[in-house]
Design a protein around this motif. Structure first.
Motif, PDB file in Angstrom:
ATOM      1  N   ILE A 274       0.775  -1.278   0.154  1.00  0.00           N
ATOM      2  CA  ILE A 274       0.002  -0.114  -0.156  1.00  0.00           C
ATOM      3  C   ILE A 274       0.901   1.113  -0.075  1.00  0.00           C
ATOM      4  CG2 ILE A 274      -1.947  -1.058   1.103  1.00  0.00           C
ATOM      5  CD1 ILE A 274      -0.971   0.267   3.615  1.00  0.00           C
ATOM      6  N   TYR A 275       2.088   1.052   0.134  1.00  0.00           N
ATOM      7  CA  TYR A 275       2.944   2.380   0.394  1.00  0.00           C
ATOM      8  C   TYR A 275       3.791   2.499  -1.020  1.00  0.00           C
ATOM      9  CZ  TYR A 275       2.342   1.758   5.165  1.00  0.00           C
ATOM     10  OH  TYR A 275       1.761   1.380   6.383  1.00  0.00           O
ATOM     11  N   THR A 276       4.220   1.332  -1.792  1.00  0.00           N
ATOM     12  CA  THR A 276       5.025   1.375  -2.807  1.00  0.00           C
ATOM     13  C   THR A 276       4.360   1.053  -4.217  1.00  0.00           C
ATOM     14  OG1 THR A 276       6.058  -0.974  -2.460  1.00  0.00           O
ATOM     15  CG2 THR A 276       6.931   1.107  -1.115  1.00  0.00           C
ATOM     16  N   ASP A 277       3.423   0.086  -4.113  1.00  0.00           N
ATOM     17  CA  ASP A 277       2.867  -0.278  -5.739  1.00  0.00           C
ATOM     18  C   ASP A 277       2.215   1.059  -6.283  1.00  0.00           C
ATOM     19  OD1 ASP A 277       0.614  -1.095  -7.275  1.00  0.00           O
ATOM     20  OD2 ASP A 277       1.748  -3.150  -6.853  1.00  0.00           O
ATOM     21  N   PRO A 278       2.926   1.363  -7.426  1.00  0.00           N
ATOM     22  CA  PRO A 278       2.297   2.617  -8.135  1.00  0.00           C
ATOM     23  C   PRO A 278       1.054   2.440  -8.331  1.00  0.00           C
ATOM     24  CG  PRO A 278       4.459   1.640  -9.285  1.00  0.00           C
ATOM     25  CD  PRO A 278       4.034   0.520  -8.113  1.00  0.00           C
ATOM     26  N   LEU A 279       0.363   1.397  -8.900  1.00  0.00           N
ATOM     27  CA  LEU A 279      -1.141   1.353  -8.961  1.00  0.00           C
ATOM     28  C   LEU A 279      -1.993   1.181  -7.791  1.00  0.00           C
ATOM     29  CD1 LEU A 279      -1.286  -1.774 -11.471  1.00  0.00           C
ATOM     30  CD2 LEU A 279      -1.448   0.767 -12.279  1.00  0.00           C
TER      31      LEU A 279
ATOM     32  N   ALA B 186      -4.357   4.844  -7.055  1.00  0.00           N
ATOM     33  CA  ALA B 186      -5.765   4.451  -6.554  1.00  0.00           C
ATOM     34  C   ALA B 186      -5.970   5.269  -5.216  1.00  0.00           C
ATOM     35  CB  ALA B 186      -5.912   3.075  -6.564  1.00  0.00           C
ATOM     36  N   GLU B 187      -5.058   5.211  -4.273  1.00  0.00           N
ATOM     37  CA  GLU B 187      -5.087   5.906  -3.018  1.00  0.00           C
ATOM     38  C   GLU B 187      -5.497   7.314  -3.058  1.00  0.00           C
ATOM     39  OE1 GLU B 187      -2.580   2.870  -0.351  1.00  0.00           O
ATOM     40  OE2 GLU B 187      -1.506   4.568  -1.321  1.00  0.00           O
TER      41      GLU B 187
END
Length: 238
Positions: free
Chosen positions: A126-131, A135-136
């Motif tokens: 949730i901190y590093t995944d670009p997708l 979305a966040e």
């Protein structure tokens, strides 16, 4: 108790006078259904709660819309869920209450509320995944557009104890570095600043040295059990 509250006698005369009155508020926990009440939203029940809160002499609340209910899929932000958040803010205004709105509410009272698209077979960081970060940011922006133009909104909180997913003791730890955490916070902090002038703050567990970059926030927000010397001038204790 009178409001604003008097300075306790045990503080002596060493405390400088406040520029603004001390305000008293609460984290709003719905009296019926706990935070699951967002699933069967009842604005009249919310009004009844706010009437009781205002009757105590309090003047603001912090609300906690659940992330999975607002964004059940990475590409889906529920318009009805966003509108419900706005209705809660409006209900608070009816009783003279200001509101702080949480954005990514993925953790409350030891319970994690992560959406299914970042867990289990679909696990993503949730901190590093670009997708995921994209979305966040979209969710934070949607919430900001809904609430920050309302006059009784104090600001937005990025989330509750947002770094607890990164601590080693978490049973499903999300690995990140201080630099990555800072980049994540800065990326999500910028969108809410665009729809309106309200500040975006973030709460975090202060027991993980290095994973919290308070300097990125205009008003760092700490839990009251944080080490006192870590709370610099301008911090808001929760």
């Amino acid at each position: 108790m009178s409001f604003p509250a008097p300075v306790p006698s045990w503080l002596g005369n060493t405390t400088p006078p406040r520029r603004n009155p001390l305000r008293w508020g609460v984290n709003y926990t719905p009296s019926a259904g706990w935070f699951h009440s967002w699933q069967d939203f009842d604005v009249d029940a919310v009004r009844a709660d706010f009437e009781s809160i205002a009757a105590l002499g309090l003047d603001h609340v912090r609300i906690f819309p659940l992330w999975p209910l607002l964004q059940p899929n990475r590409a889906l932000i529920r318009a009805a869920g966003i509108a419900d958040v706005g209705r809660v803010v409006d209900a608070a205004a009816e009783f003279g209450l200001d509101v702080s709105v949480d954005g990514l509410q993925g953790h409350l009272s030891s319970y994690d509320f992560l959406p299914a698209w970042v867990t289990s077979w679909h696990r993503r960081n949730i901190y590093t995944d670009p997708l995921v970060v994209e979305a966040e940011a979209q969710l934070i922006t949607a919430l900001a557009k809904e609430v920050t133009t309302r006059p009784n909104v104090l600001g937005m909180t990025l989330g509750n104890e947002t770094n607890q997913f990164a601590v080693e003791r978490h049973p499903d730890q999300q690995l990140t570095t201080p630099a990555e955490m800072g980049e994540w916070f800065n990326t999500l902090w910028l969108p809410p600043a665009k729809p309106g002038p309200r500040a975006c703050t973030s709460t975090a567990l202060m027991t993980t040295p290095g994973l919290w970059t308070a300097a990125l926030s205009r008003r760092p927000t700490l839990h009251a059990w944080a080490t006192p010397q870590r709370c610099t001038r301008g911090c808001l204790l929760l």
